[in-house]
Design a protein around this motif. Structure first.
Motif, mmCIF file in Angstrom:
data_model
loop_
_atom_site.group_PDB
_atom_site.id
_atom_site.type_symbol
_atom_site.label_atom_id
_atom_site.label_comp_id
_atom_site.label_asym_id
_atom_site.label_seq_id
_atom_site.Cartn_x
_atom_site.Cartn_y
_atom_site.Cartn_z
ATOM 1 N N LYS A 148 22.334 47.972 -36.834
ATOM 2 C CA LYS A 148 23.152 48.625 -35.801
ATOM 3 C C LYS A 148 23.330 50.110 -36.079
ATOM 4 N N GLU A 187 24.061 37.500 -35.607
ATOM 5 C CA GLU A 187 22.901 37.556 -34.714
ATOM 6 C C GLU A 187 21.723 36.847 -35.361
ATOM 7 N N LYS A 247 27.309 43.905 -26.862
ATOM 8 C CA LYS A 247 27.219 42.672 -27.636
ATOM 9 C C LYS A 247 28.546 41.919 -27.624
ATOM 10 N N HIS A 248 28.460 40.626 -27.436
ATOM 11 C CA HIS A 248 29.623 39.750 -27.500
ATOM 12 C C HIS A 248 29.119 38.336 -27.737
ATOM 13 N N LYS A 292 25.736 36.738 -25.984
ATOM 14 C CA LYS A 292 24.745 37.688 -25.463
ATOM 15 C C LYS A 292 23.356 37.300 -25.974
ATOM 16 N N THR A 321 19.429 38.505 -25.884
ATOM 17 C CA THR A 321 18.494 39.579 -25.571
ATOM 18 C C THR A 321 17.079 39.053 -25.733
ATOM 19 N N CYS A 348 23.508 36.501 -30.007
ATOM 20 C CA CYS A 348 24.731 36.983 -30.640
ATOM 21 C C CYS A 348 25.791 35.897 -30.477
ATOM 22 N N SER A 375 17.625 44.889 -30.860
ATOM 23 C CA SER A 375 18.560 45.662 -30.046
ATOM 24 C C SER A 375 19.754 46.107 -30.887
#
Length: 338
Positions: free
Chosen positions: A6, A110, A281-282, A285, A287, A302, A276
Motif C-alpha cells: 500500500k 487481502e 478498500k473495505h 472489496k 478487485t 479484501c 491494487s
C-alpha cells in the motif's frame, strides 16, 4: 498480500471530490532489490478502468519507443460526452456528512485467489448446464467465478443468519451499451453499479450456478434505455457515495479481466504481477485482474482475517480431497467414492 504494498501508491486517503484542489493523477516508482514497482493513482471521477489502462499502456509505449517517429497505436478520445438532457456543469451538493465520513474499519487482510483457465471453464460449464441452456441464458465466465467466490465468502463469514440480506455490487460498463456506442478510446468514466441482492439462506441452499444466474439476470437488464434512465435520475438527484454506506453486508467487484494489465513494458520487461492500492478498500472489496497465464483470472479479495482463515481452511480441505480423490476407489465396482 504484504502490507508494505500500500505504501507504494501515492495519494492514499484522498477522496474523489478533493480533486478540485488536489492532484488528479500521481505516480510513484519504487526501486526494489530485484525490480521496480510502478504505483499509479488516478481520480475515479476522471477515468474508469478502461481509460486508466489505455493511458498506462500508451505511456509505456511512449517510454519504450522514445524515437521521434513514435506513433501511439490507440490515441485517446478526449472529447467529453454528456447525454442531451444534461446541462453542464452538474452541481453536486457536498454535505458535512461527506466531508466527515469517518468510521472505524475492521482489521482487514487481502488474499489473491487464482482461477486457472480450467477452473473457470468448469465453473462456467456447470452453471450453464444447470441454469443457462434451458432458459436460453448464457452465464459468463466472470459471473460463474464471482458467484462461486461470493457464496464461499458468505459460507465462511462468522455469525451470519439465514434471513440476513447480502448484496453484490457489479460495475457495468456503458460504452458498449449506449446507442450509438461511445468511440473506441473514449477517455472518461462510463461505469455505474447495479445490485444483486439475496439472503444468506437463499444463497446457501442453492449452488453457485443459481447465484450466477441472479447476477446474469440483473446484468442483462442494463440496456441503452436503462443506462440512460440511470443517468437521468442521477442528474436530477446527484449524490456522492459514502464509503460507510456500502460496507455493510456488501461485496463489490471492480476492474475487469479484459483489461490488458500485462501488455505494458516501460523498457524493464513485462510485469510479473499486478496489485491494487488502498483506495476504496473495505470488507468485501473484490478487485479483478486477468492472470499471467492466458485465460486465467486473479481476484484480490479484501476480507476480515476471520473470513480469510476459514476460507483458507476450506480451500485447503478441498485441495486435499481433490488430490486424494483418484486414490479413494471402491474396489467392488471400481468407482470413485466421491
Amino acid at each position: 498480500m504484504p502490507k508494505i504494498v500500500k505504501s507504494f501508491f501515492p495519494l492514499n486517503g484522498l477522496r474523489n471530490y478533493e480533486g478540485v484542489s488536489k492532484p488528479l493523477l500521481a505516480v510513484q516508482v519504487t526501486e526494489l532489490v530485484d525490480g521496480f514497482f510502478i504505483g499509479c493513482t488516478i481520480n475515479h471521477c476522471v477515468a474508469d478502468g478502461t481509460s486508466f489502462w489505455h493511458f498506462f499502456n500508451c505511456w509505456s509505449e511512449i517510454a519504450r519507443n522514445s524515437d521521434s517517429n513514435l506513433i501511439v497505436n490507440k490515441l485517446p478520445v478526449l472529447d467529453r460526452w454528456f447525454p442531451e438532457f444534461v446541462v453542464s456543469p452538474i452541481h453536486v451538493p457536498l454535505s458535512k456528512e461527506h466531508v466527515h465520513d469517518e468510521f472505524d474499519l475492521p482489521l482487514l487482510e487481502e488474499r489473491v485467489f487464482h482461477f486457472s483457465k480450467e477452473n473457470i471453464a468448469q465453473l462456467k460449464a456447470k452453471a450453464n448446464s444447470e441454469y443457462g441452456n434451458d432458459q436460453k441464458i448464457c452465464i459468463s465466465s466472470l459471473q460463474a467465478v464471482l458467484a462461486h467466490l461470493w457464496q464461499s465468502v458468505i459460507r465462511c463469514r462468522c455469525g451470519t443468519n439465514a434471513d440476513e440480506k447480502f448484496s453484490f455490487k457489479l460495475l457495468i460498463g456503458a460504452r458498449p451499451r449506449l446507442q450509438p456506442h461511445l468511440p473506441e478510446g473514449y477517455f472518461g468514466n462510463a461505469v455505474h453499479f447495479v445490485n444483486v441482492t439475496t439472503t444468506a439462506g437463499e444463497m446457501l441452499e442453492h449452488d453457485s450456478g443459481w447465484v450466477a444466474l441472479q447476477m446474469n439476470k440483473v446484468v442483462s437488464t442494463q440496456t441503452h434505455e436503462e443506462v440512460m434512465n440511470f443517468y437521468q435520475s442521477w442528474v436530477k438527484n446527484p449524490k456522492i457515495v459514502k464509503k460507510s454506506e456500502v460496507v455493510a453486508n456488501t461485496l463489490i467487484a471492480s476492474s475487469s479481466p479484459r483489461f490488458d494489465v500485462y501488455g505494458n513494458d516501460f523498457g524493464w520487461g513485462r510485469p510479473v504481477a499486478v496489485r491494487s492500492g488502498a483506495g476504496n478498500k473495505h470488507d468485501g472489496k473484490m478487485t479483478i485482474f486477468c492472470g499471467v497465464e492466458q485465460g486465467s483470472i486473479d481476484i484480490e479479495a479484501c476480507l476480515t482475517p476471520e473470513t480469510c482463515w476459514v476460507m483458507e481452511g476450506e480451500y485447503g480441505v478441498m485441495r486435499k480431497l481433490i488430490i486424494c480423490k483418484s486414490y479413494m476407489v471402491d474396489k467392488s465396482d471400481n468407482k470413485n467414492l466421491y
